[in-house]
Design a protein around this motif. Sequence first.
Motif, PDB file in Angstrom:
ATOM      1  N   ASN A 109       5.859  33.384  39.004  1.00  0.00           N
ATOM      2  CA  ASN A 109       6.327  31.676  39.419  1.00  0.00           C
ATOM      3  C   ASN A 109       5.352  30.825  38.270  1.00  0.00           C
ATOM      4  O   ASN A 109       6.059  29.831  38.172  1.00  0.00           O
ATOM      5  CB  ASN A 109       5.440  31.651  40.569  1.00  0.00           C
ATOM      6  N   PHE A 110       4.244  31.178  37.715  1.00  0.00           N
ATOM      7  CA  PHE A 110       3.665  30.648  36.826  1.00  0.00           C
ATOM      8  C   PHE A 110       4.592  30.399  35.479  1.00  0.00           C
ATOM      9  O   PHE A 110       4.675  29.112  35.107  1.00  0.00           O
ATOM     10  CB  PHE A 110       2.163  31.012  36.529  1.00  0.00           C
ATOM     11  N   MET A 111       5.031  31.425  34.899  1.00  0.00           N
ATOM     12  CA  MET A 111       5.798  31.171  33.745  1.00  0.00           C
ATOM     13  C   MET A 111       7.021  30.791  34.129  1.00  0.00           C
ATOM     14  O   MET A 111       7.680  29.881  33.186  1.00  0.00           O
ATOM     15  CB  MET A 111       6.238  32.973  33.530  1.00  0.00           C
ATOM     16  N   GLN A 135       7.395  22.215  44.420  1.00  0.00           N
ATOM     17  CA  GLN A 135       7.790  23.751  44.521  1.00  0.00           C
ATOM     18  C   GLN A 135       6.498  24.378  45.073  1.00  0.00           C
ATOM     19  O   GLN A 135       6.579  25.485  45.723  1.00  0.00           O
ATOM     20  CB  GLN A 135       8.177  24.193  43.214  1.00  0.00           C
ATOM     21  N   HIS A 136       5.399  23.883  44.935  1.00  0.00           N
ATOM     22  CA  HIS A 136       4.251  24.755  45.387  1.00  0.00           C
ATOM     23  C   HIS A 136       3.206  24.094  46.504  1.00  0.00           C
ATOM     24  O   HIS A 136       2.879  24.741  47.219  1.00  0.00           O
ATOM     25  CB  HIS A 136       3.488  24.899  44.191  1.00  0.00           C
ATOM     26  N   TYR A 137       2.952  23.016  46.462  1.00  0.00           N
ATOM     27  CA  TYR A 137       1.873  22.208  47.294  1.00  0.00           C
ATOM     28  C   TYR A 137       2.370  22.181  48.839  1.00  0.00           C
ATOM     29  O   TYR A 137       1.502  22.806  49.591  1.00  0.00           O
ATOM     30  CB  TYR A 137       1.498  20.885  46.783  1.00  0.00           C
ATOM     31  N   TYR A 155       0.304  24.573  51.556  1.00  0.00           N
ATOM     32  CA  TYR A 155      -0.563  23.745  52.657  1.00  0.00           C
ATOM     33  C   TYR A 155       0.035  24.299  53.861  1.00  0.00           C
ATOM     34  O   TYR A 155      -0.556  24.400  54.915  1.00  0.00           O
ATOM     35  CB  TYR A 155      -0.377  22.233  52.546  1.00  0.00           C
ATOM     36  N   ASP A 156       1.081  24.266  54.206  1.00  0.00           N
ATOM     37  CA  ASP A 156       1.752  24.887  55.189  1.00  0.00           C
ATOM     38  C   ASP A 156       1.097  26.299  55.874  1.00  0.00           C
ATOM     39  O   ASP A 156       0.834  26.410  57.252  1.00  0.00           O
ATOM     40  CB  ASP A 156       3.317  25.159  55.042  1.00  0.00           C
ATOM     41  N   GLN A 169       2.931  30.287  46.324  1.00  0.00           N
ATOM     42  CA  GLN A 169       2.701  28.922  45.824  1.00  0.00           C
ATOM     43  C   GLN A 169       1.180  28.527  45.664  1.00  0.00           C
ATOM     44  O   GLN A 169       1.354  27.603  44.696  1.00  0.00           O
ATOM     45  CB  GLN A 169       3.351  27.862  47.015  1.00  0.00           C
ATOM     46  N   LYS A 170       0.292  29.075  46.418  1.00  0.00           N
ATOM     47  CA  LYS A 170      -1.191  28.427  46.174  1.00  0.00           C
ATOM     48  C   LYS A 170      -1.353  29.214  44.861  1.00  0.00           C
ATOM     49  O   LYS A 170      -2.156  28.452  43.888  1.00  0.00           O
ATOM     50  CB  LYS A 170      -1.946  28.915  47.134  1.00  0.00           C
ATOM     51  N   ALA A 171      -1.469  30.563  44.545  1.00  0.00           N
ATOM     52  CA  ALA A 171      -1.728  30.943  43.467  1.00  0.00           C
ATOM     53  C   ALA A 171      -1.199  30.506  41.916  1.00  0.00           C
ATOM     54  O   ALA A 171      -2.028  30.449  41.200  1.00  0.00           O
ATOM     55  CB  ALA A 171      -1.324  32.593  43.598  1.00  0.00           C
ATOM     56  N   PRO A 172      -0.195  29.903  42.050  1.00  0.00           N
ATOM     57  CA  PRO A 172       0.156  29.432  40.808  1.00  0.00           C
ATOM     58  C   PRO A 172      -0.411  28.092  40.324  1.00  0.00           C
ATOM     59  O   PRO A 172      -0.772  27.602  39.304  1.00  0.00           O
ATOM     60  CB  PRO A 172       1.810  29.170  40.772  1.00  0.00           C
TER      61      PRO A 172
END
Length: 861
Positions: free
Chosen positions: A348-350, A371-373, A377-378, A408-411
């Motif tokens: 995801n990060f790449m 795309q992530h936050y 948070y959910d 999502q959190k990890a990226p």
Amino acid sequence: MTRGLLAAGIVVLTVVAADIIVSLGREREAPSRGISLALAEDRAARVSSLAYDLSLTVPPARDQPVRGHVTASFVLGDATRPLAFDFAQPAERLTGVTANGQATEARVQNGHVVIPPSRLVEGANLVHFEFLAGDEPLNRNDEFMYSLFVPARASLAMPCFDQPDLKARWRLSLDIPLGWTAVSNGRGTRRSTEPGQAVLVFEETQPLPTYLFGFAAGKFSIETSERQGRTFRMFHRETDAAKVARNRETIFDLHAQAVAWLEDYTAIPYAFGKFDFVLIPSFQFGGMEHAGAIYYNAAGLMLDEAATQNQLLGRASLISHETAHMWFGDLVTMKWFNDVWMKEVFANFMAAKIVNPSFPTVNHDLRFLYQHYPIAYDVDRTDGSNPIRQDLANLNEAGSLYGAIIYQKAPIVMRQLELLVGVGAFRDGLREYLKAHAFGNATWSDLVSILDARTPEDIAAWSRAWVEERGRPTVRTKLSVSGGRIERLAFAQDDPLGRNLAWPERLQVIVGVPGEPIAFDIRLTGGETEVPQAAGLPAPAWVLPVGGGLGYGFFDLDPETIDYLANSLHEIGDPLTRGAALVALWESMLEGAVASSRVLQELMVALPRETDEQNVQQMLDYLRTAFWRFTAADDRPSLAPGLEKLLRSGLDRATTTSAKAAWFAALRSTALTPDTMAWLTQLWSHEVTIAGLPLAEADEADLAFDLALREVPGAAMLLDAQVLRFKNPDRKARFQFVMPALSADPAVRDTFFVSLKDVKNRAREAWVLDAARYLNHPLRAAASQKYIPAALDLVREIQRTGDIFFPKRWADASLGGYQSVQNAADVRAFIAGLPTDYPPRLRWVLLSSADPLFRAAKLLK
């Protein structure tokens, strides 16, 4: 992969009494069910140079078993103890075993076949199995099939060592019906024809674990294209030639661009030779990263003319994500599934980096935010939050590790780590990591040690808070104003779970003073962090610690800022700041700091003024959620006319097909008034059209479902007519499966719901989820709330029998339409009454899925 083992009958090896010994030193027992960490470590220490030669015969009729034989060749370091293979099927499905040339009468126990020491030798060994493959991971349909072995489901199909750190070279031969083609990790080398069947043989692969080995076969069309000297092949079942032509070149371009970017970033050439990918109708995941043979959900790549900007960006991200896995996950694989997050975070990060050049006009920081936050948070705001990295005792629970926290959190966390280490040092550390462990396995600790050597920061301490503990920090704004000037501005970070954790993170604080807002970069290290530069500035209208879309946590904003955002969010000039403020306002609403009705009204004011399409899409998503989840059912009819007028106006005003599609989707999904329902019916009937917005077959199908849900006149005949419109057989099959969930007759819906308790009727998981969302839609809440206990009770079986994302998605769909205090109380009682042996991670799934219901009941009480 973009997001249970079936413990079927009992298998035990029958040999001479003296040889019935179990692995790990305990006599007369086989290993326990699943693949335990202890079993995996023992085998990894003893087995090396592993290879599988696998042959499968797929009959034309789906009700006939797939027959197979596999030879495992390996070097064994200790032959004095038994060796267990994994085969989680009934005993009668294992039809023969030969070990080092000696036939062995076999039985199976606890999902394992144990080879006794008398049949093993120190050094090179050959063990041959004949078997009937289990259908569970083979996803068989009348015209195609595909294997899906992640996380440890290969042993449902064949005997093997089903663990990630026993990588093997694979040879595959497939005997398939005439008229079918096939694809696998290795390049197809030859094809011969037998009576009624065709035999395809594939080259030996590079070392791969069981979960990355895969094959698909069936009636597929093949598109081929060359980019930068590399040939790409796309297997698909799309029948709309214009749709294929419209998407084809972009799909190949995006793959080629991703490969080129990753080869440059990692300084490592693509390692798996050929590059194929398969577009599968209603695939369970967004994608799956089989080396050299990626699977995708067909709908994610073959986009309609009316695709939104989010769908276009989503396709590019998905392709980049799965391509990144060729390095992160396939070339270097986690040693054990407790580090499964590593391959997903880097994919995801790449992907976020790769996509940027393809969309030069898009605000990519805003894209990363959305795309992530919100998705992270959910889960992270709930009682079902979990650490990024979790302990795992047995692979039969590995599927429950997947979810928003690792995707999502990890990226977000990895971006903070890159800021901490430095962009160049971070890249160089990843290059060292990939080269050191190429074609092997590695752990998070291996990477931490490499990065630790490149920075004075304590990466291990940073990791404890962000990676190894669950939850998010609370960051509270402390603002003092005196004489019209800021006297003091500080931010206090707290651990809401009372562990006294400190989350080091970079923030950009934006102060909304008269004229241009002023930004300050600060670093939180726990406790209170002051912003001395802010002292003496004019009193601000608002203060946002989430500038740049950087900060992660619940940001407990000062009352003046909350009041400003609830009334004047639309007046913030910068799109990224406005987007970050939108997310912060939504989180404040969920924590009870501002009424949902105020947020809904501000969204209705802000949307007509919003100029950034990403912000429009997020506002529309929040608008729908606020309407259905956080507005009382009795209040919706009075809101509907104004809301529909707003959405019709936005649809008419939108200047691009993408923007029109976003506005139309929101209108279609929230429509309630007779006038709008009549217009939508005319649209479905082709009596009217929307200028600039063509509706594809899938769009008309979804519109038909929405009309039937609202029980428009002639709804049943409308559904039947839609069936006759289909040209694509896969879309038609999905529609017919879901239709009973839309019936106006509660008895039909009840019968359909009961049918889902049978695992055979849950085989097409994407279809089941579509149906469950309609069954439990807010418009059906009163009649369908009786399903809740049975649906939740089914989650544990779904975890055992379904693929990795199914339990959470099923729970989400089953609870998505409810908001009452009584519903919330019933779900709390259900969770409280779970047995003590209920899997903790599955309890987290229920808690996170139920959290929106709990909050809605509290906010609307």
